[in-house]
Design an enzyme around this catalytic site. Structure first.
Site, PDB file in Angstrom:
ATOM      1  NE  ARG A  38      -4.179  -1.815   1.728  1.00 15.39           N
ATOM      2  CZ  ARG A  38      -5.044  -2.342   2.572  1.00 15.39           C
ATOM      3  NH1 ARG A  38      -4.856  -2.199   3.857  1.00 15.39           N
ATOM      4  NH2 ARG A  38      -6.093  -2.979   2.135  1.00 15.39           N
ATOM      5  CE  LYS A 209     -20.234 -15.163   8.476  1.00 19.04           C
ATOM      6  NZ  LYS A 209     -20.381 -14.256   9.608  1.00 19.04           N
ATOM      7  N   GLY A 364      -9.321  -8.225  -0.039  1.00 18.69           N
ATOM      8  CA  GLY A 364      -8.076  -8.550   0.646  1.00 18.69           C
ATOM      9  C   GLY A 364      -7.654  -9.995   0.471  1.00 18.69           C
ATOM     10  N   GLY A 387     -13.546  -3.676   0.196  1.00 15.77           N
ATOM     11  CA  GLY A 387     -14.902  -3.141   0.394  1.00 15.77           C
ATOM     12  C   GLY A 387     -15.232  -2.079  -0.638  1.00 15.77           C
TER      13      GLY A 387
HETATM   14  P1  AMP Z   1     -14.305 -13.019   2.609  1.00  9.96           P
HETATM   15  O1  AMP Z   1     -13.630 -12.060   3.548  1.00  9.96           O
HETATM   16  O2  AMP Z   1     -15.782 -13.035   2.732  1.00  9.96           O
HETATM   17  O3  AMP Z   1     -13.837 -12.859   1.183  1.00  9.96           O
HETATM   18  O4  AMP Z   1     -13.878 -14.477   3.093  1.00  9.96           O
HETATM   19  C1  AMP Z   1     -12.567 -14.940   3.040  1.00  9.96           C
HETATM   20  C2  AMP Z   1     -12.457 -16.098   3.984  1.00  9.96           C
HETATM   21  O5  AMP Z   1     -13.358 -17.116   3.594  1.00  9.96           O
HETATM   22  C3  AMP Z   1     -11.095 -16.745   4.003  1.00  9.96           C
HETATM   23  O6  AMP Z   1     -10.507 -16.520   5.248  1.00  9.96           O
HETATM   24  C4  AMP Z   1     -11.378 -18.215   3.776  1.00  9.96           C
HETATM   25  O7  AMP Z   1     -10.655 -19.057   4.634  1.00  9.96           O
HETATM   26  C5  AMP Z   1     -12.859 -18.309   4.079  1.00  9.96           C
HETATM   27  N1  AMP Z   1     -13.475 -19.463   3.405  1.00  9.96           N
HETATM   28  C6  AMP Z   1     -13.364 -19.791   2.114  1.00  9.96           C
HETATM   29  N2  AMP Z   1     -13.994 -20.951   1.865  1.00  9.96           N
HETATM   30  C7  AMP Z   1     -14.512 -21.383   3.024  1.00  9.96           C
HETATM   31  C8  AMP Z   1     -15.247 -22.535   3.414  1.00  9.96           C
HETATM   32  N3  AMP Z   1     -15.594 -23.473   2.548  1.00  9.96           N
HETATM   33  N4  AMP Z   1     -15.626 -22.649   4.713  1.00  9.96           N
HETATM   34  C9  AMP Z   1     -15.272 -21.691   5.596  1.00  9.96           C
HETATM   35  N5  AMP Z   1     -14.571 -20.589   5.296  1.00  9.96           N
HETATM   36  C10 AMP Z   1     -14.191 -20.427   4.025  1.00  9.96           C
END
Ligand code: AMP
Length: 407
Positions: A38, A209, A364, A387
């Site tokens: 950054r 999520k 990220g 974001g």
């Molecule tokens: P996000 O910040 O929503 O993009 O989520 C990223 C996070 O999702 C990472 O830390 C991954 O480890 C987690 N992730 C990806 N796939 C899975 C899964 N199948 N079950 C639980 N966590 C997950």
């Protein structure tokens, strides 16, 4: 769509006192910077402003100190790192507002530079103002920041989706507010991507999520030819289709929403790909027992990555694409045993980029996955704002951009 805002190129800088918002929110451990991407990303604008004969005060936040002075969130290490990168002295101000700090800013000569302490050491920077009194406090803080210069430059794309004191409110108190080069580049890339994409235009959406990505999913359905789903969010979709997902991540309250998204994609003729096989683990651990299963996950097991058939299907779709947006990993890539699909997708996106596709990586975790794969150099654009890039792709106005002077 380009950036319809003025940039540093459009204004006179000689002899001016520039105050610039940068995104120096770098990972710091025991006073050491773990990744200076950054800081590097802000260098072109910093050098340009200094070369044009302005003095420069830099503002940034680091972490979430919640309005308190917490030494572990000090920006001092970033000032030292910047001095090394620029090969010149970088002064450090122990606060970002107050008479003494304004005096330090005014004492800077053309070509001199100073980094101020973390803006989020003041709660007025980023409070969720509900009452008029709170709003006044935020305005008051922004007015204090504005005393640091006579021109404001925003080069912090990563916080452009926040209406904070140093990102948007400050513009009310400084007559000239313009974008820096990084901000310009981000908006140009993301703008081009959504406004006038070369087709096929596909989005790869993963991560933990659905909840954080609902709006972007809805917005992308009306723009993309195909959407490829991976990561934890895939299992809420699979549950919506009636599968048994075992102990996999699931947002039960969003199962109906997932059904609606599937129906909308169908009605708009958008290819909406979900996993067809998965790596199921008996615990959330790199050393877990693993079995490759279809979309019914055995009871007591959890899917932590998508499987090889899914990767093959997604790769085929990626290699056909001319524009690719990727946000969110395919699995728990932080654990090597569940990183395979994410790494394979990195490779596929890199190969598609080699064949001339535009690839934009935001968020990220996808950015760290791409860095981990060693293929970052192949991507057309790696966004510095997770974001902010999502909100931009949703079609929302970013307050930190909106507040700048129009062209
Ligand atoms: P996000 O910040 O929503 O993009 O989520 C990223 C996070 O999702 C990472 O830390 C991954 O480890 C987690 N992730 C990806 N796939 C899975 C899964 N199948 N079950 C639980 N966590 C997950």
């Amino acid at each position: 769509m380009g950036l319809n805002k003025k940039t540093v190129r459009d204004i006179e800088l000689k002899g001016k006192r520039v105050v610039m918002r940068v995104d120096f929110n770098v990972p710091v451990k025991e006073g050491k910077i773990k990744d200076d991407t950054r800081i590097q990303a802000a260098l072109p604008t910093i050098k340009y402003v200094l070369d044009k004969g302005a003095s420069l005060v830099l503002l940034s936040h680091l972490g979430r100190p919640d309005g308190e002075v917490k030494p572990e969130f000090s920006l001092k290490p970033t000032a030292d790192a910047l001095a090394k990168l620029l090969g010149k002295e970088v002064k450090f101000a122990p606060d970002c507002i107050g008479e003494n700090i304004v005096a330090m800013a005014k004492a800077l000569k053309p070509g001199e530079i100073m980094v101020c302490e973390n803006t989020r050491f003041h709660k007025e920077e980023d409070m969720k103002a509900k009452t008029d009194e709170d709003k006044k406090k935020m305005q008051g803080f922004a007015a204090e920041l504005a005393k640091l210069g006579d021109v404001f430059v925003n080069d912090a794309f990563g916080t452009a989706h926040r209406a904070h004191g140093s990102t948007a409110l400050i513009c009310k108190f400084i007559p000239i507010s313009v974008a820096g080069f990084l901000m310009e580049k981000e908006i140009q890339y993301l703008g081009q991507t959504v406004e006038n994409p070369k087709r096929p235009f596909i989005a790869i959406i993963g991560g933990a999520k659905i909840s954080g990505k609902l709006e972007v999913l809805t917005s992308l359905i009306s723009k993309c030819d195909a959407i490829l789903i991976g990561g934890g969010m895939a299992y809420t979709f699979l549950k919506a289709q009636g599968h048994n997902i075992g102990k996999s991540l699931c947002e039960d309250e969003l199962v109906d929403t997932a059904k609606q998204i599937l129906a909308e994609a169908k009605s708009k003729n958008v290819t909406f790909l979900l996993p067809t096989d998965n790596l199921a683990a008996d615990k959330f651990d790199n050393a877990a027992q693993i079995q490759t299963v279809g979309n019914d996950i055995p009871d007591g097991w959890m899917a932590l990555d998508v499987g090889p058939k899914t990767v093959a299907a997604y790769t085929a779709e990626i290699l056909k694409a001319k524009t690719i947006v990727w946000n969110g990993p395919m699995g728990c890539f932080e654990m090597p045993n569940f990183a395979k699909a994410t790494m394979a997708i990195c490779k596929a996106v890199a190969d598609a980029s080699d064949k001339g596709a535009i690839s934009v990586i935001g968020g990220g975790d996808s950015v760290s996955a791409v860095n981990q794969s060693g293929l970052a150099g192949k991507m057309s654009h790696i966004s510095t704002g997770g974001g902010a890039s999502l909100e931009f792709l949703e079609g929302k106005k970013l307050p930190g951009v909106f507040a700048l002077n129009d062209l």
